[in-house]
Design a protein around this motif. Structure first.
Motif, PDB file in Angstrom:
ATOM      1  N   MET A 279       0.816  -1.215   0.000  1.00  0.00           N
ATOM      2  CA  MET A 279       0.000   0.000   0.000  1.00  0.00           C
ATOM      3  C   MET A 279       0.845   1.258   0.000  1.00  0.00           C
ATOM      4  O   MET A 279       0.349   2.354  -0.179  1.00  0.00           O
ATOM      5  N   PHE A 280       2.170   1.121   0.193  1.00  0.00           N
ATOM      6  CA  PHE A 280       3.039   2.275   0.206  1.00  0.00           C
ATOM      7  C   PHE A 280       3.799   2.446  -1.092  1.00  0.00           C
ATOM      8  O   PHE A 280       4.579   3.349  -1.235  1.00  0.00           O
ATOM      9  N   ARG A 281       3.599   1.541  -2.059  1.00  0.00           N
ATOM     10  CA  ARG A 281       4.331   1.643  -3.309  1.00  0.00           C
ATOM     11  C   ARG A 281       3.574   2.441  -4.338  1.00  0.00           C
ATOM     12  O   ARG A 281       4.154   3.147  -5.146  1.00  0.00           O
ATOM     13  N   HIS A 282       2.263   2.318  -4.343  1.00  0.00           N
ATOM     14  CA  HIS A 282       1.457   2.889  -5.423  1.00  0.00           C
ATOM     15  C   HIS A 282       0.222   3.545  -4.855  1.00  0.00           C
ATOM     16  O   HIS A 282      -0.194   3.284  -3.739  1.00  0.00           O
ATOM     17  N   LEU A 283      -0.367   4.375  -5.674  1.00  0.00           N
ATOM     18  CA  LEU A 283      -1.673   4.914  -5.320  1.00  0.00           C
ATOM     19  C   LEU A 283      -2.736   3.829  -5.395  1.00  0.00           C
ATOM     20  O   LEU A 283      -3.671   3.775  -4.618  1.00  0.00           O
ATOM     21  N   PHE A 284      -2.589   2.925  -6.344  1.00  0.00           N
ATOM     22  CA  PHE A 284      -3.594   1.886  -6.550  1.00  0.00           C
ATOM     23  C   PHE A 284      -2.903   0.578  -6.923  1.00  0.00           C
ATOM     24  O   PHE A 284      -1.779   0.566  -7.410  1.00  0.00           O
TER      25      PHE A 284
ATOM     26  N   ASP B 261       3.684  -5.165  -9.478  1.00  0.00           N
ATOM     27  CA  ASP B 261       2.544  -5.535  -8.635  1.00  0.00           C
ATOM     28  C   ASP B 261       2.546  -7.011  -8.265  1.00  0.00           C
ATOM     29  O   ASP B 261       1.944  -7.403  -7.256  1.00  0.00           O
ATOM     30  N   ALA B 262       3.193  -7.836  -9.080  1.00  0.00           N
ATOM     31  CA  ALA B 262       3.196  -9.273  -8.824  1.00  0.00           C
ATOM     32  C   ALA B 262       4.096  -9.658  -7.650  1.00  0.00           C
ATOM     33  O   ALA B 262       3.994 -10.771  -7.131  1.00  0.00           O
ATOM     34  N   ILE B 263       4.980  -8.753  -7.217  1.00  0.00           N
ATOM     35  CA  ILE B 263       5.841  -9.043  -6.069  1.00  0.00           C
ATOM     36  C   ILE B 263       5.001  -8.993  -4.803  1.00  0.00           C
ATOM     37  O   ILE B 263       4.384  -7.979  -4.488  1.00  0.00           O
ATOM     38  N   ASP B 264       4.984 -10.079  -4.055  1.00  0.00           N
ATOM     39  CA  ASP B 264       4.150 -10.166  -2.855  1.00  0.00           C
ATOM     40  C   ASP B 264       4.838  -9.465  -1.681  1.00  0.00           C
ATOM     41  O   ASP B 264       5.892  -9.901  -1.211  1.00  0.00           O
ATOM     42  N   LEU B 265       4.228  -8.386  -1.233  1.00  0.00           N
ATOM     43  CA  LEU B 265       4.742  -7.639  -0.086  1.00  0.00           C
ATOM     44  C   LEU B 265       3.736  -7.616   1.063  1.00  0.00           C
ATOM     45  O   LEU B 265       3.905  -6.877   2.025  1.00  0.00           O
ATOM     46  N   SER B 266       2.703  -8.429   0.961  1.00  0.00           N
ATOM     47  CA  SER B 266       1.599  -8.358   1.917  1.00  0.00           C
ATOM     48  C   SER B 266       2.034  -8.666   3.344  1.00  0.00           C
ATOM     49  O   SER B 266       1.516  -8.076   4.293  1.00  0.00           O
ATOM     50  N   ASP B 267       2.986  -9.598   3.505  1.00  0.00           N
ATOM     51  CA  ASP B 267       3.436  -9.929   4.855  1.00  0.00           C
ATOM     52  C   ASP B 267       4.133  -8.753   5.512  1.00  0.00           C
ATOM     53  O   ASP B 267       4.020  -8.535   6.730  1.00  0.00           O
TER      54      ASP B 267
ATOM     55  N   LEU C 252       2.556  -2.598   8.952  1.00  0.00           N
ATOM     56  CA  LEU C 252       2.405  -1.151   8.935  1.00  0.00           C
ATOM     57  C   LEU C 252       0.955  -0.702   9.022  1.00  0.00           C
ATOM     58  O   LEU C 252       0.661   0.467   8.808  1.00  0.00           O
ATOM     59  N   GLU C 253       0.060  -1.610   9.356  1.00  0.00           N
ATOM     60  CA  GLU C 253      -1.366  -1.299   9.310  1.00  0.00           C
ATOM     61  C   GLU C 253      -1.863  -0.506  10.503  1.00  0.00           C
ATOM     62  O   GLU C 253      -2.978   0.004  10.494  1.00  0.00           O
ATOM     63  N   THR C 254      -1.063  -0.408  11.573  1.00  0.00           N
ATOM     64  CA  THR C 254      -1.423   0.413  12.719  1.00  0.00           C
ATOM     65  C   THR C 254      -0.425   1.566  12.826  1.00  0.00           C
ATOM     66  O   THR C 254       0.697   1.490  12.312  1.00  0.00           O
ATOM     67  N   ASP C 255      -0.821   2.633  13.509  1.00  0.00           N
ATOM     68  CA  ASP C 255       0.093   3.765  13.691  1.00  0.00           C
ATOM     69  C   ASP C 255       1.360   3.339  14.409  1.00  0.00           C
ATOM     70  O   ASP C 255       2.472   3.747  14.043  1.00  0.00           O
TER      71      ASP C 255
ATOM     72  N   ARG D 265      13.069  -1.085   3.376  1.00  0.00           N
ATOM     73  CA  ARG D 265      14.340  -1.631   2.877  1.00  0.00           C
ATOM     74  C   ARG D 265      14.156  -3.045   2.334  1.00  0.00           C
ATOM     75  O   ARG D 265      14.745  -3.416   1.311  1.00  0.00           O
ATOM     76  N   ILE D 266      13.335  -3.836   3.018  1.00  0.00           N
ATOM     77  CA  ILE D 266      13.076  -5.202   2.534  1.00  0.00           C
ATOM     78  C   ILE D 266      12.228  -5.155   1.266  1.00  0.00           C
ATOM     79  O   ILE D 266      12.408  -5.969   0.353  1.00  0.00           O
ATOM     80  N   HIS D 267      11.309  -4.192   1.178  1.00  0.00           N
ATOM     81  CA  HIS D 267      10.572  -3.976  -0.076  1.00  0.00           C
ATOM     82  C   HIS D 267      11.555  -3.854  -1.233  1.00  0.00           C
ATOM     83  O   HIS D 267      11.389  -4.495  -2.283  1.00  0.00           O
ATOM     84  N   VAL D 268      12.542  -2.999  -1.067  1.00  0.00           N
ATOM     85  CA  VAL D 268      13.509  -2.749  -2.134  1.00  0.00           C
ATOM     86  C   VAL D 268      14.241  -4.029  -2.507  1.00  0.00           C
ATOM     87  O   VAL D 268      14.462  -4.317  -3.688  1.00  0.00           O
ATOM     88  N   GLU D 269      14.630  -4.830  -1.518  1.00  0.00           N
ATOM     89  CA  GLU D 269      15.322  -6.088  -1.797  1.00  0.00           C
ATOM     90  C   GLU D 269      14.460  -7.007  -2.656  1.00  0.00           C
ATOM     91  O   GLU D 269      14.949  -7.637  -3.601  1.00  0.00           O
TER      92      GLU D 269
END
Length: 358
Positions: free
Chosen positions: A1-6, A122-128, A133-136, A148-152
């Motif tokens: 949810m932090f990579r794209h608007l949609f 979009d096919a890269i699974d980052l859901s875990d 990051l779903e709470t403040d 950083r792990i997203h980038v990896e």
């Protein structure tokens, strides 16, 4: 949810050359009585707006228009039932088919290779990771390590398509939050074509590799060049250090707090214009929207824009992380205050200690 608007997936198909771009949607499970509106958004750097609307009838909607032959733009679709698409990459020969169900994901199939790269991202699974990051509390605790792990995980796609606008658009989020190692970023930049280096995303990478020093309170102001509303070029030094206080107002057409401050700024400008110059510095990449907002708000002071938004130029030199950000320069050219709403107001930061004291 932090990579794209949609988010959505995309697939390629072959079509003939068109005289204008076209988007056709076919959505299952939407009856005419539901009257689901569909909005098409276009993006210019850091801001977007709805440019066309339609209503799903007989399960269908469509959009079309023209673009300059050399231009590629980013768009997306939002529907009244909460459905969205991924980023849509469009040129004047693009044909896109949007498919899906009223209560499911909407996917885009296009003849543009950029859409295939968007799909690969979009096919890269980052859901875990994103679940952390779903709470403040989780966002502030885990965000840096998660990014950083997203980038990896995304790096194989980034590395494979260095001259893709879809890739650079995604990469630049991670560049701005400092999640991309310098050596990896340099590897991407070294492989960019001159054309891609000249885009806002390309300039942002160059800035990240060699960032300017941000002028601090107590130091001389940092000079920059930009155009006024007539298109004439100026430097900040044309106004600062010339016997008046200069207030830099870093703002954007999408900033509600900026508009809220304008009435008070107008009063201040009228009362103190013999000793104060206000220079509005736009953080927008769309000149038309910027000029329109100035006319709409009837802002009487100097306005400058380098068209680089928050990617490069003045928006990076002064690093206004919050909008509006105010920087006060004294008559000799020294920065004496820097603040944003919540850290102080005009009276305590500018009027009492400087303008009225003078």
């Amino acid at each position: 949810m932090f990579r794209h608007l949609f988010f959505a997936t995309a697939a390629l198909f072959t079509v003939g050359t068109a005289s204008a771009w076209k988007i056709e949607g076919r959505i299952a499970g939407v009856a005419d009585k539901d009257s689901v509106s569909v909005m098409l958004f276009r993006y210019w750097g850091n801001i977007g707006r709805s440019i066309q609307t339609d209503t799903i009838r007989n399960g269908r909607f469509s959009f079309s228009d023209t673009l300059p032959a050399s231009e590629m733009v980013m768009m997306s679709i939002r529907a009244g039932n909460g459905r969205t698409t991924s980023n849509l990459w469009i040129t004047d020969t693009t044909e896109i088919r949007i498919g899906g169900a009223a209560d499911g994901k909407w996917t885009a199939a296009s003849n543009e290779p950029e859409q295939e790269i968007e799909q690969a991202i979009d096919a890269i699974d980052l859901s875990d990771l994103d679940s952390l990051l779903e709470t403040d509390e989780g966002y502030w605790k885990y965000r840096d390590s998660v990014w950083r792990i997203h980038v990896e995980r995304l790096w194989p796609v980034f590395d494979q398509y260095p001259n893709s606008q879809a890739m650079l658009n995604c990469l630049n989020f991670y560049v701005k939050v400092g999640a991309v190692p310098h050596d990896k970023l340099q590897r991407i930049y070294d492989r960019l074509t001159p054309e891609m280096r000249g885009t806002l995303n390309g300039e942002a990478i160059a800035v990240a590799l060699d960032p300017p020093r941000i002028p601090q309170v107590g130091e001389p102001f940092g000079d920059f060049q930009a155009a006024d509303t007539s298109g004439a070029t100026h430097r900040l030094s044309d106004f600062a250090g010339r016997g008046k206080y200069v207030l830099l107002d870093f703002w954007s057409v999408g900033c509600g707090g900026c508009y809220a401050a304008f009435p008070e700024l107008k009063e201040i400008y009228t009362r103190y214009k013999d000793r104060l110059e206000i220079v509005g510095v736009s953080l927008d990449a769309n000149r038309e929207m910027w000029q329109g907002a100035i006319i709409w708000q009837a802002l009487p002071w100097v306005h400058l824009s380098d068209g680089k938004g928050t990617y490069a130029g003045a928006g990076v030199l002064y690093k206004p992380d919050v909008m509006p950000t105010y920087v006060l320069i004294d008559p000799q050219g020294t920065i004496v205050e820097r603040w944003y709403p919540g850290e102080g107001d005009f009276r305590s930061r500018m009027i009492e200690p400087y303008l009225e004291k003078q």
